[in-house]
Design an enzyme around this catalytic site. Sequence first.
Site, short mmCIF file in Angstrom:
data_model
loop_
_atom_site.label_atom_id
_atom_site.label_comp_id
_atom_site.label_asym_id
_atom_site.label_seq_id
_atom_site.Cartn_x
_atom_site.Cartn_y
_atom_site.Cartn_z
N TYR A 142 0.82 -1.21 0.00
CA TYR A 142 0.00 0.00 0.00
C TYR A 142 0.86 1.27 0.00
O TYR A 142 0.44 2.30 -0.50
CB TYR A 142 -0.91 0.04 1.24
CG TYR A 142 -2.26 -0.60 1.05
CD1 TYR A 142 -2.37 -1.89 0.56
CD2 TYR A 142 -3.42 0.10 1.36
CE1 TYR A 142 -3.62 -2.48 0.40
CE2 TYR A 142 -4.67 -0.49 1.21
CZ TYR A 142 -4.76 -1.77 0.73
OH TYR A 142 -6.00 -2.33 0.58
N LYS A 193 2.85 -15.39 1.95
CA LYS A 193 3.02 -16.09 0.68
C LYS A 193 4.52 -16.38 0.56
O LYS A 193 5.20 -15.99 -0.39
CB LYS A 193 2.49 -15.20 -0.47
CG LYS A 193 2.43 -15.86 -1.82
CD LYS A 193 1.33 -16.93 -1.95
CE LYS A 193 1.45 -17.64 -3.29
NZ LYS A 193 0.53 -18.80 -3.40
N ASP A 226 -3.35 -18.05 -0.07
CA ASP A 226 -4.36 -18.70 -0.92
C ASP A 226 -5.10 -19.78 -0.13
O ASP A 226 -6.32 -19.89 -0.16
CB ASP A 226 -3.75 -19.24 -2.22
CG ASP A 226 -2.47 -20.04 -2.02
OD1 ASP A 226 -1.94 -20.08 -0.88
OD2 ASP A 226 -1.98 -20.63 -3.01
N ASP A 250 -6.53 -6.85 3.91
CA ASP A 250 -7.66 -6.18 3.24
C ASP A 250 -8.58 -7.23 2.63
O ASP A 250 -9.80 -7.19 2.81
CB ASP A 250 -7.10 -5.24 2.16
CG ASP A 250 -8.22 -4.53 1.41
OD1 ASP A 250 -9.15 -4.03 2.07
OD2 ASP A 250 -8.16 -4.49 0.17
N ASP A 254 -12.50 -8.90 4.10
CA ASP A 254 -13.78 -8.88 3.36
C ASP A 254 -14.38 -10.29 3.33
O ASP A 254 -15.60 -10.45 3.46
CB ASP A 254 -13.59 -8.37 1.92
CG ASP A 254 -13.91 -6.88 1.80
OD1 ASP A 254 -13.63 -6.13 2.77
OD2 ASP A 254 -14.46 -6.46 0.77
C1 IPM Z 1 -10.45 -1.13 3.95
C2 IPM Z 1 -10.70 -0.44 2.65
C3 IPM Z 1 -9.53 0.51 2.36
C4 IPM Z 1 -8.28 -0.34 2.24
C5 IPM Z 1 -9.71 1.42 1.14
C6 IPM Z 1 -10.99 2.21 1.21
C7 IPM Z 1 -8.53 2.33 0.96
O1 IPM Z 1 -10.88 -1.38 1.63
O2 IPM Z 1 -10.31 -0.43 4.96
O3 IPM Z 1 -10.42 -2.36 3.97
O4 IPM Z 1 -7.97 -0.87 1.17
O5 IPM Z 1 -7.59 -0.46 3.25
MG MG Z 2 -11.00 -3.39 2.32
#
Ligand code: IPM
Ligand code: MG
Length: 368
Positions: A142, A193, A226, A250, A254
């Site tokens: 990042y 990884k 993975d 990240d 999710d």
């Molecule tokens: C998160 C979001 C952020 C990230 C974005 C909005 C920059 O996806 O907090 O997970 O990638 O960290």
């Molecule tokens: Mg995110």
Amino acid sequence: MPTKHILLLPGDGIGPEVVAQTTKIIDWFGANSELKFTTSSALIGGSAYDAVGTPFPAETLAAAKKADAILLGAVGGHKWESLDISKRPERGLLGLRKELELFANIRPALCFDALADASTLKREIIAGLDIVIVRELTGGIYFGTPRGVETLADGTRRGFNTEVYTSPEVTRIAKVAFELAAKRGSRVCSVDKANVLECTEMWREEVQKLHDREYAHIALSHMYVDNAAMQLLRNPKQFDVVVTNNMFGDILSDIASQLTGSLGMLPSASLGNPGTPGVYEPVHGSAPDIAGKNIANPLATILSFAMMLRYSFAALREADRLEAAVRQVLEQGLRTADIMQPGMKQVSTHEMGDAIVKALQQAQALAA
Ligand code: IPM
Ligand code: MG
């Protein structure tokens, strides 16, 4: 407790709506507990860009540094997608994380029993789930340099980013994971990884070294990312604390959100060194498609405030009360659209916020 100042950064899309519901909760605790809060708001993300030409105004950083804790809604939206990357809403959030050096992102994925049927996954896979993803937040690809896109002599283009970590960066995030695990199930799985990327091989070695030196009482395992993604869907309850780098964290968080029923349920805390204000925010994004419709789920933000109570203000009892109120409202069958199921009562963003306040009020009355 002395009065604490909370900076609100509503941001874009559904951000202002979910933050507005959470301020009802903040006000309720201010009026009904020992806790005293003041709040102020500042601009971040696309709305900041529209107002003042930058997603991360200097005034916002100054206000953030002065706050005791920060509650953030969400940033981003289609509207700003064609801007140069340096002006995009996401830069506001990344800038805030970097400037405050909020290196530890804690993302608990807890499946409320009432929601075990709301996920696309089977009930038995997720019922009772309680895991935490600890994501490194200020390093890795990042922020690594060199980065960019260049045009080569033959007119083709070359894009590049850099995955980079120093050993102290790895050690400090691993320490957060081990300390957290010590208060929970005493297990840490470090995700990397290492079979392909040198940087993550170093990550694995450093985590192992720290473990052997200071945390031998915690069970440490290592997993390739993975496989970890697959295992999170196959059998998520095998995990206790997962620690990983910025980008893998990240993605895996999710996935983890879906294990709780909906992305609209996952809170997070971004923490730095002692004395630095933490940033508390829902894991979900700005959801521009449903913004302004009063249908977004405010629970991830409300649960993020519970994390603020716990981590920034050591108000453990109040955090428990708030989480109990969320559980109760879910058990009453109230659902925003994202977690709606047959036989339940669909409520709006506002109604969900009000229902949580009411549940807090009732619990208070019962206890009195
Ligand atoms: C998160 C979001 C952020 C990230 C974005 C909005 C920059 O996806 O907090 O997970 O990638 O960290
Ligand atoms: Mg995110």
